[in-house]
Design an enzyme around this catalytic site. Structure first.
Site, short mmCIF file in Angstrom:
data_model
loop_
_atom_site.label_atom_id
_atom_site.label_comp_id
_atom_site.label_asym_id
_atom_site.label_seq_id
_atom_site.Cartn_x
_atom_site.Cartn_y
_atom_site.Cartn_z
N ASP A 191 2.52 -2.08 -8.85
CA ASP A 191 1.96 -3.23 -8.13
C ASP A 191 0.99 -3.93 -9.06
O ASP A 191 0.36 -3.31 -9.91
CB ASP A 191 1.24 -2.79 -6.85
CG ASP A 191 1.13 -3.93 -5.84
OD1 ASP A 191 1.94 -3.98 -4.90
OD2 ASP A 191 0.23 -4.79 -6.01
N PRO A 233 0.79 -1.25 0.00
CA PRO A 233 0.00 0.00 0.00
C PRO A 233 0.81 1.29 0.00
O PRO A 233 0.26 2.37 0.21
CB PRO A 233 -0.80 -0.12 1.31
CG PRO A 233 0.08 -0.92 2.21
CD PRO A 233 0.82 -1.89 1.32
N GLY A 234 2.12 1.21 -0.21
CA GLY A 234 2.87 2.44 -0.47
C GLY A 234 3.67 2.98 0.71
O GLY A 234 4.20 4.08 0.63
N GLY A 235 3.78 2.21 1.78
CA GLY A 235 4.54 2.68 2.94
C GLY A 235 5.98 3.02 2.58
O GLY A 235 6.49 4.08 2.95
N ASP A 257 2.75 -6.11 -13.76
CA ASP A 257 3.39 -7.30 -13.19
C ASP A 257 4.90 -7.07 -13.15
O ASP A 257 5.52 -6.83 -14.20
CB ASP A 257 3.03 -8.49 -14.12
CG ASP A 257 3.64 -9.79 -13.64
OD1 ASP A 257 4.37 -9.79 -12.63
OD2 ASP A 257 3.37 -10.83 -14.30
N CYS A 277 9.19 -9.68 4.16
CA CYS A 277 8.83 -9.75 5.59
C CYS A 277 8.68 -11.23 5.95
O CYS A 277 7.73 -11.64 6.59
CB CYS A 277 7.58 -8.94 5.90
SG CYS A 277 6.14 -9.38 4.93
N ASP A 330 10.35 -5.19 -2.86
CA ASP A 330 9.75 -5.66 -1.60
C ASP A 330 8.83 -6.81 -2.01
O ASP A 330 7.63 -6.63 -2.21
CB ASP A 330 8.98 -4.50 -0.96
CG ASP A 330 8.51 -4.81 0.45
OD1 ASP A 330 9.03 -5.76 1.05
OD2 ASP A 330 7.63 -4.09 0.94
#
Ligand SMILES: C[S@@+](CC[C@H](N)C(=O)[O-])C[C@H]1O[C@@H](n2cnc3c(N)ncnc32)[C@H](O)[C@@H]1O
Length: 431
Positions: free
Chosen positions: A276, A257-259, A302, A373, A320
């Protein structure tokens, strides 16, 4: 306190455990059915808690019932788990926990089974904590994790796997990132202190800090104007390690979401392309950037293909990557039930394809920062080691001491410095 709340809770558990939907998607929908903000907050606490304890609740139910409920009555199995959670892990008085949970059965179209729900919960109440002690005789049950994940963690971290499991069962603190374009971290912390909000700053980060007690972020000073953003401390290393410079062209390859997109733009006047694959999640990137008054080129596409690319190479790429999210289980208790062992192979193949594709869009002399993550080596050091072996013009740029081509990257484990589990590896494209 209401039966409707319990019925909604059972539906959320059903959505996650039977339909494989995420808690962050299923919970807000269920909350819409409740009008009282206190009920919405209680529903959230019950669903998070019950999913965190699900392995134990499920084992306890096995001791209380001859066989689990299936088919149309399956939702009552989840209602019972929620009932047990209230009895054992909440401050709700037992008579209310049982009464409201029993009253929820008709709301789920199962009025005839009210007696069964009542009988099972009363039996649990009579047995008290002895029931949980019996269920915990199986040590894997006591860890609250699925067997496949326990096995992978044991293998990867022979010394630390217990600490990782333990950290995953804790609640994460509320981490924030000061917007350095608006004020310095000490200045923002002074504002918080004036509002009697206690915060702890983290020396290893330039703008990160966490609150001593969680609170509604929208009520923080300057939140609506972009003074501060919610972002775990471990995630804040991404933009810092990428080290964006003014005027550079940067790809944030899996941005929603752009953090991290926003953090990059807070650090440099760079030209950022936020890519994204999910159009709906990209909406959140646009919203976040607009609150922070930052601009990026937001593109749906993609990262494993280049059909969206204009052919101009990037100075830096943040990848990420989509991953198992096994480093953020403490924030997302549903992950341990949504993820399957076989997903890890699929994810690592996708990560390799995205890595190779992004590499082709990086300028010679440019830097790619790979992040996940995840705490699983297959998605992290093994992934990067294989990439370095097959990519002649790639050179590892160590972040921490002891990195090598065989053991590349920096693995943070959940709970380290109160942060999430994360992995970073920095690679230079040889000029
Ligand atoms: C870990 S999240 C990114 C979090 C984001 N970087 C942040 O800091 O807010 C991974 C993202 O990868 C996206 N994704 C998954 N497969 C992708 C693909 N093939 N191409 C581009 N994005 C993809 C998902 O939609 C998801 O938003």
């Amino acid at each position: 306190m209401s039966a409707k709340l319990r019925a909604q809770g059972a539906k959320v558990l059903s959505a996650v455990l039977d339909e494989g939907r995420s808690l962050s998607e299923a919970l807000p929908q269920a909350q819409q059915a409740l009008s009282n903000p206190k009920d919405k907050a209680l529903l959230q606490a019950l669903c998070f808690g019950a999913l965190r304890q699900y392995r134990l609740l499920d084992a306890a139910l096995k001791l209380l019932m001859q066989k689990p409920l299936k088919g149309k009555t399956r939702v009552l199995q989840h209602l019972l788990a929620l009932g047990l959670y209230q009895l054992y892990f909440s401050r709700i008085p037992a008579h209310a926990a049982v009464g409201e949970t029993v009253a929820a059965a008709p709301l789920l179209g199962q009025a005839k089974l009210k007696g069964l729900v009542n009988g099972v919960l009363r039996n649990a109440e009579r047995q008290g904590t002895e029931l949980l002690d019996k269920a915990c005789k199986n040590q894997a049950v006591a860890t609250l994790h699925p067997d496949w994940l326990i096995e992978r963690l044991k293998k990867a971290y022979p010394q630390q796997w217990r600490a990782v499991l333990e950290a995953n069962n804790q609640q994460a603190p509320l981490w924030l990132r000061n917007n350095s374009r608006q004020q310095s971290r000490p200045d923002y912390l002074a504002k918080l202190s004036n509002s009697a909000i206690e915060a702890v700053s983290e020396d290893s980060l330039t703008n990160g800090f966490y609150l001593a007690e969680a609170q509604d972020v929208t009520a923080l000073p300057g939140f609506a104007d972009g003074s501060v953003s919610v972002q775990d401390g471990a995630a804040q290393f991404a933009a810092e390690l990428l080290a964006p410079q003014d005027g550079e062209r940067i790809l944030d390859a899996c941005a929603a979401p752009g953090g991290k997109t926003a953090h990059i733009l807070e650090l440099a006047d760079a030209e950022v392309l936020a890519l994204d694959v999910s159009e709906s999640r990209l909406q959140r990137v646009t919203e976040n950037l607009s609150r922070l008054k930052l601009q990026a080129d937001v593109v749906a596409g993609d990262a494993a293909s280049r059909d969206w690319w204009d052919g101009k190479a990037f100075d830096r790429i943040l990848l990420d990557a989509p991953c198992s999210a096994t480093g953020v289980i403490r924030r997302h208790p549903d992950i341990r039930w949504l993820r399957r062992d076989q997903d890890i192979n699929e994810l690592s193949k996708l990560q390799a394809r995205i890595l190779d594709n992004c590499w082709a869009m990086l300028k010679p002399g440019g830097t790619l920062l790979y992040a996940t993550c995840s705490v699983l080596p297959q998605e992290n050091k093994e992934q990067i080691s294989a990439f370095l072996a097959r990519t002649k013009d790639a050179e590892l740029r160590p972040i921490v001491a002891g990195e090598s081509e065989q053991q590349p990257g920096w693995q943070l484990l959940p709970g380290d410095n109160k942060m999430d589990g994360f992995f970073y590896a920095r690679v230079l494209k040889k000029p």
